[in-house]
Design a protein around this motif. Structure first.
Motif, PDB file in Angstrom:
ATOM      1  N   ALA A  29      40.023  29.331 -25.638  1.00 13.76           N
ATOM      2  CA  ALA A  29      40.133  28.903 -27.040  1.00 13.76           C
ATOM      3  C   ALA A  29      40.600  30.059 -27.921  1.00 13.76           C
ATOM      4  CB  ALA A  29      38.783  28.380 -27.534  1.00 13.76           C
ATOM      5  N   SER A  30      41.459  29.752 -28.890  1.00 13.02           N
ATOM      6  CA  SER A  30      41.954  30.773 -29.809  1.00 13.02           C
ATOM      7  C   SER A  30      40.930  31.062 -30.901  1.00 13.02           C
ATOM      8  CB  SER A  30      43.262  30.315 -30.463  1.00 13.02           C
ATOM      9  OG  SER A  30      43.005  29.184 -31.301  1.00 13.02           O
ATOM     10  N   LEU A  31      41.102  32.200 -31.574  1.00 17.90           N
ATOM     11  CA  LEU A  31      40.190  32.565 -32.659  1.00 17.90           C
ATOM     12  C   LEU A  31      40.228  31.518 -33.773  1.00 17.90           C
ATOM     13  CD1 LEU A  31      40.899  36.412 -32.931  1.00 17.90           C
ATOM     14  CD2 LEU A  31      38.923  35.298 -31.892  1.00 17.90           C
ATOM     15  N   LEU A  32      41.434  31.048 -34.087  1.00 16.36           N
ATOM     16  CA  LEU A  32      41.578  30.047 -35.147  1.00 16.36           C
ATOM     17  C   LEU A  32      40.887  28.749 -34.764  1.00 16.36           C
ATOM     18  CD1 LEU A  32      42.776  29.214 -37.863  1.00 16.36           C
ATOM     19  CD2 LEU A  32      44.891  28.565 -36.664  1.00 16.36           C
ATOM     20  N   ASP A  33      41.012  28.346 -33.488  1.00 19.98           N
ATOM     21  CA  ASP A  33      40.380  27.104 -33.039  1.00 19.98           C
ATOM     22  C   ASP A  33      38.855  27.213 -33.117  1.00 19.98           C
ATOM     23  OD1 ASP A  33      40.609  24.482 -32.093  1.00 19.98           O
ATOM     24  OD2 ASP A  33      40.197  25.114 -30.036  1.00 19.98           O
ATOM     25  N   LEU A  34      38.318  28.349 -32.688  1.00 20.58           N
ATOM     26  CA  LEU A  34      36.871  28.561 -32.761  1.00 20.58           C
ATOM     27  C   LEU A  34      36.391  28.540 -34.210  1.00 20.58           C
ATOM     28  CD1 LEU A  34      36.380  31.380 -30.100  1.00 20.58           C
ATOM     29  CD2 LEU A  34      35.671  28.997 -29.912  1.00 20.58           C
ATOM     30  N   TYR A  35      37.186  29.122 -35.097  1.00 22.12           N
ATOM     31  CA  TYR A  35      36.837  29.127 -36.523  1.00 22.12           C
ATOM     32  C   TYR A  35      36.832  27.699 -37.079  1.00 22.12           C
ATOM     33  CZ  TYR A  35      37.601  29.578 -41.549  1.00 22.12           C
ATOM     34  OH  TYR A  35      37.517  29.424 -42.911  1.00 22.12           O
ATOM     35  N   ARG A  36      37.881  26.936 -36.778  1.00 18.72           N
ATOM     36  CA  ARG A  36      38.000  25.581 -37.315  1.00 18.72           C
ATOM     37  C   ARG A  36      36.905  24.662 -36.806  1.00 18.72           C
ATOM     38  NH1 ARG A  36      41.609  22.588 -35.887  1.00 18.72           N
ATOM     39  NH2 ARG A  36      42.601  23.726 -34.184  1.00 18.72           N
ATOM     40  N   LYS A  37      36.508  24.843 -35.537  1.00 18.57           N
ATOM     41  CA  LYS A  37      35.501  23.963 -34.950  1.00 18.57           C
ATOM     42  C   LYS A  37      34.108  24.217 -35.527  1.00 18.57           C
ATOM     43  CE  LYS A  37      38.345  21.929 -32.101  1.00 18.57           C
ATOM     44  NZ  LYS A  37      38.708  20.511 -32.307  1.00 18.57           N
ATOM     45  N   ARG A  38      33.894  25.380 -36.136  1.00 16.69           N
ATOM     46  CA  ARG A  38      32.551  25.729 -36.594  1.00 16.69           C
ATOM     47  C   ARG A  38      32.397  25.752 -38.107  1.00 16.69           C
ATOM     48  NH1 ARG A  38      31.161  31.102 -33.224  1.00 16.69           N
ATOM     49  NH2 ARG A  38      29.201  30.880 -34.384  1.00 16.69           N
ATOM     50  N   VAL A  39      33.498  25.927 -38.821  1.00 14.16           N
ATOM     51  CA  VAL A  39      33.370  26.219 -40.246  1.00 14.16           C
ATOM     52  C   VAL A  39      32.930  25.022 -41.082  1.00 14.16           C
ATOM     53  CG1 VAL A  39      35.811  25.739 -40.775  1.00 14.16           C
ATOM     54  CG2 VAL A  39      34.515  27.349 -42.201  1.00 14.16           C
ATOM     55  N   MET A  40      33.407  23.812 -40.756  1.00 12.67           N
ATOM     56  CA  MET A  40      33.167  22.669 -41.631  1.00 12.67           C
ATOM     57  C   MET A  40      31.671  22.389 -41.800  1.00 12.67           C
ATOM     58  SD  MET A  40      34.392  18.697 -41.311  1.00 12.67           S
ATOM     59  CE  MET A  40      33.148  18.320 -40.071  1.00 12.67           C
ATOM     60  N   TRP A  41      30.961  22.246 -40.679  1.00 13.51           N
ATOM     61  CA  TRP A  41      29.542  21.940 -40.771  1.00 13.51           C
ATOM     62  C   TRP A  41      28.753  23.075 -41.405  1.00 13.51           C
ATOM     63  CZ3 TRP A  41      26.637  17.823 -40.707  1.00 13.51           C
ATOM     64  CH2 TRP A  41      27.090  16.667 -40.093  1.00 13.51           C
ATOM     65  N   LEU A  42      29.153  24.318 -41.115  1.00 11.56           N
ATOM     66  CA  LEU A  42      28.428  25.446 -41.704  1.00 11.56           C
ATOM     67  C   LEU A  42      28.542  25.440 -43.226  1.00 11.56           C
ATOM     68  CD1 LEU A  42      29.193  28.357 -39.210  1.00 11.56           C
ATOM     69  CD2 LEU A  42      27.044  27.109 -39.516  1.00 11.56           C
ATOM     70  N   VAL A  43      29.745  25.129 -43.733  1.00 16.39           N
ATOM     71  CA  VAL A  43      29.937  25.064 -45.180  1.00 16.39           C
ATOM     72  C   VAL A  43      29.135  23.904 -45.776  1.00 16.39           C
ATOM     73  CG1 VAL A  43      31.621  24.636 -47.012  1.00 16.39           C
ATOM     74  CG2 VAL A  43      32.192  26.182 -45.136  1.00 16.39           C
ATOM     75  N   LEU A  44      29.172  22.749 -45.109  1.00 15.62           N
ATOM     76  CA  LEU A  44      28.408  21.603 -45.606  1.00 15.62           C
ATOM     77  C   LEU A  44      26.911  21.898 -45.619  1.00 15.62           C
ATOM     78  CD1 LEU A  44      30.239  18.623 -43.853  1.00 15.62           C
ATOM     79  CD2 LEU A  44      30.325  19.248 -46.263  1.00 15.62           C
ATOM     80  N   LEU A  45      26.442  22.580 -44.596  1.00 12.07           N
ATOM     81  CA  LEU A  45      25.016  22.888 -44.525  1.00 12.07           C
ATOM     82  C   LEU A  45      24.599  23.934 -45.548  1.00 12.07           C
ATOM     83  CD1 LEU A  45      24.541  22.878 -40.639  1.00 12.07           C
ATOM     84  CD2 LEU A  45      23.763  21.159 -42.265  1.00 12.07           C
ATOM     85  N   VAL A  46      25.553  24.779 -45.964  1.00  9.67           N
ATOM     86  CA  VAL A  46      25.257  25.720 -47.056  1.00  9.67           C
ATOM     87  C   VAL A  46      24.872  24.945 -48.308  1.00  9.67           C
ATOM     88  CG1 VAL A  46      26.314  27.329 -48.697  1.00  9.67           C
ATOM     89  CG2 VAL A  46      26.613  27.678 -46.250  1.00  9.67           C
ATOM     90  N   PHE A  47      25.649  23.916 -48.617  1.00  5.74           N
ATOM     91  CA  PHE A  47      25.355  23.111 -49.807  1.00  5.74           C
ATOM     92  C   PHE A  47      24.090  22.276 -49.609  1.00  5.74           C
ATOM     93  CE2 PHE A  47      29.864  24.031 -50.385  1.00  5.74           C
ATOM     94  CZ  PHE A  47      29.874  24.425 -51.722  1.00  5.74           C
ATOM     95  N   ALA A  48      23.828  21.860 -48.371  1.00  7.46           N
ATOM     96  CA  ALA A  48      22.588  21.122 -48.108  1.00  7.46           C
ATOM     97  C   ALA A  48      21.373  22.001 -48.369  1.00  7.46           C
ATOM     98  CB  ALA A  48      22.579  20.613 -46.670  1.00  7.46           C
ATOM     99  N   ASN A  49      21.505  23.285 -48.078  1.00  7.21           N
ATOM    100  CA  ASN A  49      20.380  24.204 -48.285  1.00  7.21           C
ATOM    101  C   ASN A  49      20.130  24.511 -49.755  1.00  7.21           C
ATOM    102  OD1 ASN A  49      19.646  24.531 -45.565  1.00  7.21           O
ATOM    103  ND2 ASN A  49      21.266  26.040 -45.243  1.00  7.21           N
ATOM    104  N   ILE A  50      21.054  24.108 -50.614  1.00  9.94           N
ATOM    105  CA  ILE A  50      20.836  24.276 -52.051  1.00  9.94           C
ATOM    106  C   ILE A  50      19.602  23.492 -52.498  1.00  9.94           C
ATOM    107  CG2 ILE A  50      21.780  23.686 -54.325  1.00  9.94           C
ATOM    108  CD1 ILE A  50      24.519  24.467 -53.283  1.00  9.94           C
ATOM    109  N   PHE A  51      19.341  22.362 -51.819  1.00 11.04           N
ATOM    110  CA  PHE A  51      18.161  21.564 -52.169  1.00 11.04           C
ATOM    111  C   PHE A  51      16.872  22.354 -51.951  1.00 11.04           C
ATOM    112  CE2 PHE A  51      21.352  18.258 -51.277  1.00 11.04           C
ATOM    113  CZ  PHE A  51      21.250  17.516 -52.445  1.00 11.04           C
ATOM    114  N   SER A  52      16.872  23.204 -50.923  1.00  5.81           N
ATOM    115  CA  SER A  52      15.699  24.059 -50.712  1.00  5.81           C
ATOM    116  C   SER A  52      15.531  25.022 -51.877  1.00  5.81           C
ATOM    117  CB  SER A  52      15.854  24.844 -49.402  1.00  5.81           C
ATOM    118  OG  SER A  52      15.914  23.978 -48.294  1.00  5.81           O
TER     119      SER A  52
END
Length: 446
Positions: free
Chosen positions: A273-296
């Motif tokens: 897997a390329s660096l870009l592919d690894l980044y794309r596969k992981r970034v979306m949920w991590l960003v969404l979960l950042v906003f989910a943690n705002i509730f905490s």
């Protein structure tokens, strides 16, 4: 010599470009081991390794390589040589390799293949990915049911070397309609005058070409089959062997594991897997979960006065919310895996909900007892009581979130594996913060 010793010597021989020694060492390894050596070699050396083994062994070795490794190892291979190699691959592996090629290379290869191989390849390649048709092989032993045992044995001797397995013979009528199966054992033990129709079993587990591949793997595992026939209408068009089912099961388990940690499907494996592919596969949920943690954070901000009055409460906050998230992750993992294996159905949710309440309550009470001792020594009896009560409720709520979320996603038509540990943890964290400070505010009279 052991595999590790031969592999080390083969690696050095490839480095030194000693093809004579490569041929000698490669002859001592089977195709799966040769592919394992190739996993750790550059494409140029893997190409050399392939050239140093006989054609049949070369084709089998290529089938064990990852898709990207296959393409890299054969990139500079002349079309005539590649066509000869592909023609010697097993039917299902040949199709998998063919689908990886770009359109121009596919067309060039098709022209160089023998007509029978080309027709079979195109027939198998038309099936959608993820279905029984995409993983089946056309190399199976089909014999007319009216054949005698003697004639069937003669057919097995003539054609048996070209099929995936001869342990199960598939009986058809004169129009190719599937009738049943008979094992090689039954044929050997029967009288030579018997017809296959007298020996065959008509009640056979089978699938259609559009059956999802995970269902195929599940059926092979459930009924302990060597191979599963694939039908198109009433005609037998292929079989899926147990080794291909194992590959599917491993692929599905890996995909579920990735989803369980909010990672998208990685094509071709982690190593390629390329660096870009690894980044794309992981970034979306991590960003969404950042906003989910705002509730905490919002929950903590809402109870600022409680925190200011009893600053000792902050000491126990990570401990409590992590406990809820951990309990939720455990429950979600159990449910997702249970649903994946067919052990748990959607209709079971009410019964499992009741059981989970009792189990989670027991877990919460045990953890509360352990943490209350720390609470008494750290902040006194009142804080210890708040922490203990919060622990019980947080663990129960976290466990129920982890158990219920997969059922909800399944009902919505989404993959239950999406109820991943990070998602469950984020929801459980926010719930835990609210529960903890709400109890503290009520008990401490604020």
């Amino acid at each position: 010599m052991s595999y590790s010793i031969i592999a080390a010597e083969l690696h050095k021989a490839l480095q030194d470009q000693d093809t004579a020694l490569v041929e000698t060492l490669a002859s001592e390894l089977n195709p799966a081991d040769l592919a394992q050596v190739g996993h750790h070699e550059p494409a140029s050396r893997m190409a050399v390794l392939l050239h140093c083994v006989p054609l049949d062994k070369r084709a089998a070795t290529l089938g064990f390589l990852e898709p990207q490794e296959q393409l890299a190892a054969t990139a500079g291979m002349p079309v005539s040589e590649l066509a000869e190699l592909v023609a010697h691959m097993s039917a299902d592996e040949r199709v998998d390799y063919f689908k990886q090629l770009d359109r121009e290379r596919q067309q060039t290869l098709l022209k160089a293949l023998p007509p029978t191989v080309r027709d079979d390849l195109l027939k198998l390649a038309r099936h959608a990915e993820g279905t029984a048709g995409a993983i089946m092989t056309s190399a199976f032993m089909a014999i007319p049911a009216y054949y005698s045992v003697a004639r069937a044995m003669q057919t097995l001797r003539l054609k048996g070397a070209d099929v995936e397995t001869i342990y199960q013979v598939y009986c058809i009528d004169t129009s190719g309609r599937f009738l049943g199966t008979v094992s090689l054992r039954e044929i050997i033990l029967a009288s030579s005058e018997n017809q296959l129709a007298e020996l065959m079993t008509e009640e056979v587990i089978w699938v259609g070409i559009d059956t999802p591949q995970e269902e195929v793997a599940r059926l092979i595992a459930r009924y302990d089959l060597l191979a599963l026939p694939v039908l198109e209408g009433e005609r037998l068009v292929g079989i899926v062997t147990y080794d291909d089912a194992m590959d599917v099961a491993e692929e599905e388990a890996t995909e579920d594991m990735h989803k369980g940690m909010s990672i998208g499907k990685i094509e071709g494996g982690l190593r390629s897997a390329s660096l870009l592919d690894l980044y794309r596969k992981r970034v979306m949920w991590l960003v969404l979960l950042v906003f989910a943690n705002i509730f905490s954070g919002a929950g903590i901000a809402y109870f600022e006065e409680t925190i200011e009055a009893y600053i000792a409460l902050v000491f126990f906050l990570p401990l409590l919310v992590d406990s809820g998230g951990n309990a939720g992750s455990q429950a979600a993992t159990l449910m997702v895996r249970g649903m994946a294996t067919g052990d748990v159905r959607s209709r079971d949710w009410a019964r499992l909900l009741g059981r989970e309440v009792f189990v989670a309550a027991g877990l919460g009470l045990t953890m509360a007892l352990a943490v209350s001792v720390v609470g008494i020594f750290r902040a006194g009896t009142e804080i210890a009581m708040v922490v203990a009560m919060s622990m019980v409720l947080i663990v129960i709520v976290g466990s129920l979130i982890g158990m219920i979320l997969p059922f909800i996603l399944n009902r919505l038509g989404w993959d239950p594996a999406t109820a991943s540990a990070p998602l469950v943890t984020s929801i459980a964290d926010a719930s835990g913060v609210l529960i903890y400070f709400a109890i503290a505010t009520a008990v401490l009279g604020l």
